[in-house]
Design an enzyme around this catalytic site. Structure first.
Site, short mmCIF file in Angstrom:
data_model
loop_
_atom_site.label_atom_id
_atom_site.label_comp_id
_atom_site.label_asym_id
_atom_site.label_seq_id
_atom_site.Cartn_x
_atom_site.Cartn_y
_atom_site.Cartn_z
N ARG A 71 0.83 -1.22 0.00
CA ARG A 71 0.00 0.00 0.00
C ARG A 71 0.86 1.26 0.00
O ARG A 71 0.52 2.27 -0.62
CB ARG A 71 -0.97 -0.03 1.19
CG ARG A 71 -2.06 -1.09 0.98
CD ARG A 71 -3.03 -1.15 2.12
NE ARG A 71 -3.66 0.12 2.39
CZ ARG A 71 -3.97 0.56 3.61
NH1 ARG A 71 -3.70 -0.17 4.68
NH2 ARG A 71 -4.57 1.71 3.76
N GLN A 103 -9.97 10.01 7.95
CA GLN A 103 -9.65 8.66 8.42
C GLN A 103 -8.53 8.07 7.58
O GLN A 103 -8.04 6.99 7.87
CB GLN A 103 -10.87 7.75 8.29
CG GLN A 103 -12.07 8.21 9.11
CD GLN A 103 -13.33 7.45 8.71
OE1 GLN A 103 -13.57 6.34 9.14
NE2 GLN A 103 -14.15 8.07 7.87
N VAL A 105 -4.96 7.37 5.85
CA VAL A 105 -3.56 7.38 6.29
C VAL A 105 -2.63 7.69 5.13
O VAL A 105 -1.41 7.65 5.28
CB VAL A 105 -3.20 6.02 6.93
CG1 VAL A 105 -4.02 5.79 8.19
CG2 VAL A 105 -3.38 4.86 5.95
N HIS A 121 -6.45 8.41 11.96
CA HIS A 121 -5.92 7.03 11.94
C HIS A 121 -4.42 6.96 11.64
O HIS A 121 -3.91 5.90 11.32
CB HIS A 121 -6.72 6.17 10.95
CG HIS A 121 -8.14 5.94 11.37
ND1 HIS A 121 -9.11 5.43 10.53
CD2 HIS A 121 -8.76 6.16 12.55
CE1 HIS A 121 -10.26 5.35 11.18
NE2 HIS A 121 -10.08 5.79 12.40
N ASN A 213 -21.24 10.68 -1.55
CA ASN A 213 -20.87 9.28 -1.73
C ASN A 213 -21.72 8.68 -2.86
O ASN A 213 -22.92 8.91 -2.88
CB ASN A 213 -21.14 8.52 -0.41
CG ASN A 213 -20.39 7.20 -0.32
OD1 ASN A 213 -20.49 6.37 -1.22
ND2 ASN A 213 -19.67 7.02 0.76
N PRO A 214 -21.12 7.93 -3.76
CA PRO A 214 -21.92 7.34 -4.83
C PRO A 214 -22.82 6.20 -4.36
O PRO A 214 -23.73 5.80 -5.08
CB PRO A 214 -20.87 6.83 -5.84
CG PRO A 214 -19.60 6.72 -5.07
CD PRO A 214 -19.68 7.69 -3.93
N1 APR Z 1 -16.12 9.38 -3.99
C1 APR Z 1 -16.75 9.32 -2.80
N2 APR Z 1 -16.99 8.17 -2.14
C2 APR Z 1 -16.57 7.02 -2.71
C3 APR Z 1 -15.91 7.00 -3.95
C4 APR Z 1 -15.69 8.24 -4.61
N3 APR Z 1 -15.07 8.31 -5.77
N4 APR Z 1 -15.61 5.70 -4.25
C5 APR Z 1 -16.06 4.95 -3.23
N5 APR Z 1 -16.65 5.73 -2.30
C6 APR Z 1 -17.24 5.35 -1.02
C7 APR Z 1 -17.82 3.96 -0.95
O1 APR Z 1 -19.17 3.97 -1.47
C8 APR Z 1 -17.79 3.70 0.55
O2 APR Z 1 -18.95 4.21 1.19
O3 APR Z 1 -16.19 5.34 -0.07
C9 APR Z 1 -16.58 4.52 1.02
C10 APR Z 1 -15.38 3.70 1.44
O4 APR Z 1 -15.72 3.03 2.60
P1 APR Z 1 -14.67 2.12 3.39
O5 APR Z 1 -13.90 1.29 2.41
O6 APR Z 1 -15.42 1.42 4.46
O7 APR Z 1 -13.63 3.18 4.00
P2 APR Z 1 -13.73 4.08 5.31
O8 APR Z 1 -15.14 4.44 5.60
O9 APR Z 1 -12.74 5.16 5.13
O10 APR Z 1 -13.20 3.08 6.40
C11 APR Z 1 -12.97 3.58 7.69
O11 APR Z 1 -11.87 1.59 8.41
O12 APR Z 1 -10.45 -0.05 7.62
C12 APR Z 1 -10.59 1.04 8.48
O13 APR Z 1 -8.97 2.51 9.35
C13 APR Z 1 -9.58 2.10 8.16
O14 APR Z 1 -9.88 4.47 7.94
C14 APR Z 1 -10.44 3.21 7.62
C15 APR Z 1 -11.77 2.99 8.33
#
Ligand code: APR
Length: 241
Positions: A71, A103, A105, A121, A213-214
């Site tokens: 990563r 959130q 990193v 984070h 968010n999409p």
């Molecule tokens: N623009 C906006 N949102 C988007 C896009 C985009 N281009 N592409 C995807 N998404 C949205 C997805 O629909 C989803 O709701 O981003 C979100 C990603 O969610 P997660 O993968 O769950 O990430 P996150 O919410 O940041 O996770 C929180 O969990 O794994 C831990 O510490 C890690 O900081 C992370 C935390």
């Protein structure tokens, strides 16, 4: 521009204090895979939630180190997208009005030029010792390995990120909570809203909450408006003067 986007843009224009909470989706258009969307490639069969724990690291330090090394390499090669740039630009124009809480990193907000980012984070490019360091544990002199280690006591370096089950940096979380409570608009961008305490910031917001968010998120019900679009598409429109 849709009526709802125009409405949120007007809210942003008149807000004295805007808090923005970003998650992995913020960096998706830069080419960084999110955590809970389908993963592809080499690491597709590994679940990030299984790898991002101290338990997983202690059970298999090389596996977890290699996943973070992968990563780190990936993130080092990508660049901030127009969403990151729009936030940095707004922060430059209105430093007293914006608190940016992430959130993520990956450091992309900082690379885009945002100052004072509250990184809940941690930072994937920094390391720390997995056990409390002794006098012999010197990061600069760590022995090469996957992960690097102290050749006196065997302590291991690990990424300085917050893993599941770990506490968030207290002062950063305090500042984020204060910003949430005192804001009159919170934009929640690119997060599924399932990981606390970060997601709890949306429930604390003193003002309107807008989701960018999409896809549907766990926070949609708590929001005043839900914009179904991407960070790179919507943030430049929402934050233009
Ligand atoms: N623009 C906006 N949102 C988007 C896009 C985009 N281009 N592409 C995807 N998404 C949205 C997805 O629909 C989803 O709701 O981003 C979100 C990603 O969610 P997660 O993968 O769950 O990430 P996150 O919410 O940041 O996770 C929180 O969990 O794994 C831990 O510490 C890690 O900081 C992370 C935390």
């Amino acid at each position: 521009m849709s009526e709802l986007v125009a409405q949120v843009r007007a809210w942003a224009g008149s807000a004295q204090r805007i808090a923005v909470l970003t998650g992995a989706g913020m960096s998706a258009e830069s080419g960084v895979p999110t955590f809970r969307d389908a993963q592809t490639g080499l690491w597709a069969r590994f679940d990030p939630q299984q790898l991002a724990t101290e338990e997983a690291f202690r059970a298999n330090p090389s596996l977890v180190w290699d996943w973070y090394a992968y990563r780190r390499d990936l993130i080092a090669k990508v660049t901030p997208n127009t969403g990151h740039l729009a936030l940095a630009d707004f922060g430059r124009r209105h430093p007293a009005r914006l608190t940016l809480i992430t959130q993520n990193v990956d450091g992309l907000h900082q690379r885009a030029g945002s100052a004072g980012v509250l990184a809940l984070h941690g930072n994937i490019f920094e390391d720390k010792w997995v056990d409390a360091p002794k006098a012999c544990c010197k990061q600069d002199a760590a022995a090469a390995g996957r992960p690097p280690y102290c050749d006196r006591c065997g302590n291991l370096l690990r990424p300085a990120v917050v893993w599941f089950g770990e506490a968030l940096p207290l002062q950063t979380l305090d500042e984020a909570q204060a910003a949430a409570k005192s804001c009159d608009l919170m934009l929640v961008v690119g997060t599924s809203g399932v990981v606390y305490p970060a997601a709890g910031l949306a429930h604390m917001a003193g003002g309107r909450v807008v989701i960018v968010n999409p896809e549907p998120t766990e926070l949609d019900d708590a929001a005043d408006a839900v914009l179904r679009g991407t960070a790179a598409q919507l943030l430049p429109a929402l934050l233009a003067d």
